[in-house]
Design a protein around this motif. Structure first.
Motif, PDB file in Angstrom:
ATOM      1  N   ALA A 167       1.886   7.670   2.490  1.00  9.61           N
ATOM      2  CA  ALA A 167       2.153   7.813   1.094  1.00  9.61           C
ATOM      3  C   ALA A 167       3.625   8.581   0.992  1.00  9.61           C
ATOM      4  O   ALA A 167       3.988   8.696  -0.199  1.00  9.61           O
ATOM      5  CB  ALA A 167       0.896   8.602   0.602  1.00  9.61           C
ATOM      6  N   ASP A 168       4.121   9.377   2.001  1.00  6.13           N
ATOM      7  CA  ASP A 168       5.254   9.915   1.923  1.00  6.13           C
ATOM      8  C   ASP A 168       6.631   9.182   1.751  1.00  6.13           C
ATOM      9  O   ASP A 168       7.601   9.396   1.309  1.00  6.13           O
ATOM     10  CB  ASP A 168       5.337  10.776   3.008  1.00  6.13           C
ATOM     11  CG  ASP A 168       4.519  11.836   3.340  1.00  6.13           C
ATOM     12  OD1 ASP A 168       3.974  12.423   2.187  1.00  6.13           O
ATOM     13  OD2 ASP A 168       4.155  12.294   4.318  1.00  6.13           O
ATOM     14  N   TRP A 169       6.339   7.876   2.293  1.00  3.14           N
ATOM     15  CA  TRP A 169       7.467   6.823   2.086  1.00  3.14           C
ATOM     16  C   TRP A 169       7.282   5.490   1.610  1.00  3.14           C
ATOM     17  O   TRP A 169       8.144   4.898   1.308  1.00  3.14           O
ATOM     18  CB  TRP A 169       8.242   6.787   3.529  1.00  3.14           C
ATOM     19  CG  TRP A 169       7.038   6.328   4.591  1.00  3.14           C
ATOM     20  CD1 TRP A 169       6.386   7.058   5.517  1.00  3.14           C
ATOM     21  CD2 TRP A 169       6.848   4.980   5.157  1.00  3.14           C
ATOM     22  NE1 TRP A 169       5.732   6.243   6.377  1.00  3.14           N
ATOM     23  CE2 TRP A 169       5.914   4.879   6.196  1.00  3.14           C
ATOM     24  CE3 TRP A 169       7.195   3.824   4.499  1.00  3.14           C
ATOM     25  CZ2 TRP A 169       5.366   3.827   6.786  1.00  3.14           C
ATOM     26  CZ3 TRP A 169       6.595   2.558   5.390  1.00  3.14           C
ATOM     27  CH2 TRP A 169       5.858   2.498   6.131  1.00  3.14           C
ATOM     28  N   VAL A 170       6.283   5.165   1.291  1.00  2.08           N
ATOM     29  CA  VAL A 170       5.742   3.884   0.565  1.00  2.08           C
ATOM     30  C   VAL A 170       5.618   4.119  -0.925  1.00  2.08           C
ATOM     31  O   VAL A 170       4.689   4.795  -1.094  1.00  2.08           O
ATOM     32  CB  VAL A 170       4.509   3.241   1.144  1.00  2.08           C
ATOM     33  CG1 VAL A 170       4.035   2.013   0.479  1.00  2.08           C
ATOM     34  CG2 VAL A 170       4.677   2.900   2.667  1.00  2.08           C
ATOM     35  N   VAL A 171       6.349   3.387  -1.698  1.00  2.78           N
ATOM     36  CA  VAL A 171       6.619   3.729  -3.182  1.00  2.78           C
ATOM     37  C   VAL A 171       5.403   3.070  -3.710  1.00  2.78           C
ATOM     38  O   VAL A 171       5.006   1.707  -3.401  1.00  2.78           O
ATOM     39  CB  VAL A 171       7.912   2.904  -3.597  1.00  2.78           C
ATOM     40  CG1 VAL A 171       7.825   3.229  -5.136  1.00  2.78           C
ATOM     41  CG2 VAL A 171       8.942   3.603  -3.177  1.00  2.78           C
ATOM     42  N   GLY A 172       4.568   3.879  -4.385  1.00  2.00           N
ATOM     43  CA  GLY A 172       3.465   3.267  -5.260  1.00  2.00           C
ATOM     44  C   GLY A 172       2.082   3.692  -4.431  1.00  2.00           C
ATOM     45  O   GLY A 172       0.939   3.698  -5.178  1.00  2.00           O
ATOM     46  N   THR A 173       2.261   4.070  -3.299  1.00  2.35           N
ATOM     47  CA  THR A 173       0.884   4.813  -2.524  1.00  2.35           C
ATOM     48  C   THR A 173       0.956   6.304  -3.121  1.00  2.35           C
ATOM     49  O   THR A 173       1.756   6.852  -2.954  1.00  2.35           O
ATOM     50  CB  THR A 173       1.079   4.495  -1.010  1.00  2.35           C
ATOM     51  OG1 THR A 173       1.275   3.077  -0.747  1.00  2.35           O
ATOM     52  CG2 THR A 173      -0.043   4.885  -0.343  1.00  2.35           C
ATOM     53  N   THR A 174      -0.323   6.507  -3.663  1.00  5.15           N
ATOM     54  CA  THR A 174      -0.427   7.833  -4.042  1.00  5.15           C
ATOM     55  C   THR A 174      -1.167   8.829  -2.995  1.00  5.15           C
ATOM     56  O   THR A 174      -1.004   9.978  -3.200  1.00  5.15           O
ATOM     57  CB  THR A 174      -1.010   7.841  -5.575  1.00  5.15           C
ATOM     58  OG1 THR A 174      -2.220   7.193  -5.445  1.00  5.15           O
ATOM     59  CG2 THR A 174      -0.225   7.291  -6.505  1.00  5.15           C
ATOM     60  N   HIS A 175      -1.970   8.206  -2.309  1.00  6.42           N
ATOM     61  CA  HIS A 175      -2.928   9.128  -1.550  1.00  6.42           C
ATOM     62  C   HIS A 175      -3.692   8.466  -0.480  1.00  6.42           C
ATOM     63  O   HIS A 175      -4.033   7.388  -0.583  1.00  6.42           O
ATOM     64  CB  HIS A 175      -4.295   9.639  -2.470  1.00  6.42           C
ATOM     65  CG  HIS A 175      -5.355  10.396  -1.792  1.00  6.42           C
ATOM     66  ND1 HIS A 175      -4.963  11.562  -1.210  1.00  6.42           N
ATOM     67  CD2 HIS A 175      -6.493  10.105  -1.232  1.00  6.42           C
ATOM     68  CE1 HIS A 175      -6.148  12.068  -0.501  1.00  6.42           C
ATOM     69  NE2 HIS A 175      -7.249  11.091  -0.550  1.00  6.42           N
ATOM     70  N   ILE A 176      -3.779   9.102   1.063  1.00  7.88           N
ATOM     71  CA  ILE A 176      -4.113   8.243   1.937  1.00  7.88           C
ATOM     72  C   ILE A 176      -5.700   8.840   2.026  1.00  7.88           C
ATOM     73  O   ILE A 176      -5.917  10.139   2.087  1.00  7.88           O
ATOM     74  CB  ILE A 176      -3.351   8.613   3.278  1.00  7.88           C
ATOM     75  CG1 ILE A 176      -1.868   8.422   3.064  1.00  7.88           C
ATOM     76  CG2 ILE A 176      -3.996   8.074   4.594  1.00  7.88           C
ATOM     77  CD1 ILE A 176      -1.853   6.659   2.835  1.00  7.88           C
ATOM     78  N   ARG A 177      -6.738   7.784   2.107  1.00  7.02           N
ATOM     79  CA  ARG A 177      -7.931   8.363   1.999  1.00  7.02           C
ATOM     80  C   ARG A 177      -8.446   8.334   3.586  1.00  7.02           C
ATOM     81  O   ARG A 177      -9.236   9.485   3.828  1.00  7.02           O
ATOM     82  CB  ARG A 177      -8.836   7.286   1.363  1.00  7.02           C
ATOM     83  CG  ARG A 177      -8.626   7.470  -0.142  1.00  7.02           C
ATOM     84  CD  ARG A 177      -9.370   6.371  -0.884  1.00  7.02           C
ATOM     85  NE  ARG A 177      -9.106   5.222  -0.763  1.00  7.02           N
ATOM     86  CZ  ARG A 177      -9.779   4.075  -0.132  1.00  7.02           C
ATOM     87  NH1 ARG A 177     -11.176   4.532   0.321  1.00  7.02           N
ATOM     88  NH2 ARG A 177      -9.403   2.830   0.234  1.00  7.02           N
ATOM     89  N   ASP A 178      -7.905   7.513   4.409  1.00  5.63           N
ATOM     90  CA  ASP A 178      -8.359   7.544   5.779  1.00  5.63           C
ATOM     91  C   ASP A 178      -7.511   6.439   6.520  1.00  5.63           C
ATOM     92  O   ASP A 178      -6.782   5.794   6.067  1.00  5.63           O
ATOM     93  CB  ASP A 178      -9.790   6.896   6.005  1.00  5.63           C
ATOM     94  CG  ASP A 178     -10.393   7.367   7.315  1.00  5.63           C
ATOM     95  OD1 ASP A 178      -9.850   8.246   7.939  1.00  5.63           O
ATOM     96  OD2 ASP A 178     -11.277   6.406   7.656  1.00  5.63           O
ATOM     97  N   VAL A 179      -7.352   6.715   7.865  1.00  2.00           N
ATOM     98  CA  VAL A 179      -6.609   5.933   8.846  1.00  2.00           C
ATOM     99  C   VAL A 179      -7.240   5.655   9.933  1.00  2.00           C
ATOM    100  O   VAL A 179      -7.880   6.664  10.620  1.00  2.00           O
ATOM    101  CB  VAL A 179      -5.168   6.828   9.286  1.00  2.00           C
ATOM    102  CG1 VAL A 179      -4.333   5.777  10.352  1.00  2.00           C
ATOM    103  CG2 VAL A 179      -4.311   7.176   8.110  1.00  2.00           C
ATOM    104  N   ASP A 180      -7.676   4.366  10.359  1.00  7.07           N
ATOM    105  CA  ASP A 180      -8.352   3.949  11.592  1.00  7.07           C
ATOM    106  C   ASP A 180      -7.574   4.871  12.494  1.00  7.07           C
ATOM    107  O   ASP A 180      -6.289   5.097  12.820  1.00  7.07           O
ATOM    108  CB  ASP A 180      -8.344   2.639  11.798  1.00  7.07           C
ATOM    109  CG  ASP A 180      -9.088   1.650  10.770  1.00  7.07           C
ATOM    110  OD1 ASP A 180      -9.711   2.372   9.934  1.00  7.07           O
ATOM    111  OD2 ASP A 180      -8.923   0.536  10.857  1.00  7.07           O
ATOM    112  N   PRO A 181      -8.578   5.174  13.728  1.00  5.86           N
ATOM    113  CA  PRO A 181      -8.009   5.863  14.781  1.00  5.86           C
ATOM    114  C   PRO A 181      -7.138   5.301  15.805  1.00  5.86           C
ATOM    115  O   PRO A 181      -6.268   5.884  16.314  1.00  5.86           O
ATOM    116  CB  PRO A 181      -9.199   6.450  15.601  1.00  5.86           C
ATOM    117  CG  PRO A 181     -10.201   5.703  14.844  1.00  5.86           C
ATOM    118  CD  PRO A 181     -10.182   5.072  13.634  1.00  5.86           C
TER     119      PRO A 181
END
Length: 157
Positions: free
Chosen positions: A26-40
């Motif tokens: 979300a820091d670098w992809v325009v349009g993404t506002t929040h990361i909910r989870d990332v697969d390990p």
């Protein structure tokens, strides 16, 4: 297809380390506002970033899936934009002199209703969005990279 390039003053390993850290998405992809989870196992093939896209109150829960991962040279992602469709985004990292990386981002619609409206205008809009995406990626890699070092490369080993 939109093709955008930028030379970043950081080596490919450092740039790929940022791409490999799904929590920075979300820091670098325009349009993404929040990361909910990332697969390990991100950025392993099939791993997902679960995120929100768009402004509140119309933000959507969606995901991005890794289609191909070749550290530190290539990462192919499938961002989903349900119900509108899916994209394919390919990041290619090429050494460009001492401590520099040429990043090429190719993005195109791959599935869904967005295929019906695929035009040169869409490509121009994607190019503008991706130019800002690569500017943000460069900012992180060049100015704040130490805070964003990723265990992603270690996970790939």
């Amino acid at each position: 297809m939109a093709v955008t390039q930028r030379v970043i003053s950081a080596p490919p390993e450092k740039v790929f380390g940022i791409l490999a850290d799904g929590w920075t998405y979300a820091d670098w992809v325009v349009g993404t506002t929040h990361i909910r989870d990332v697969d390990p196992d991100f950025p392993g093939v099939g791993a997902r970033i679960h995120h929100k896209v768009g402004p509140w109150p119309v933000s959507l829960h969606d995901e991005t899936v890794v289609l191909r991962s070749e550290p530190p040279r290539r990462l192919v992602l499938r961002p989903k934009l349900r119900p509108f469709g899916e994209m394919t985004a390919t990041f290619t990292l090429t050494p460009d002199g001492a401590g520099r990386t040429r990043v090429t981002l190719r993005e195109d619609t791959s599935r869904g209703p967005l295929l019906w409206v695929r035009t040169k205008i869409n490509d121009l809009l994607l190019h503008g969005r991706n130019r800002e995406t690569l500017r943000r990626l460069a900012d992180i890699a060049e100015k704040r990279g130490e805070r964003h070092e990723s265990p992603g490369l270690a996970r790939q080993a």
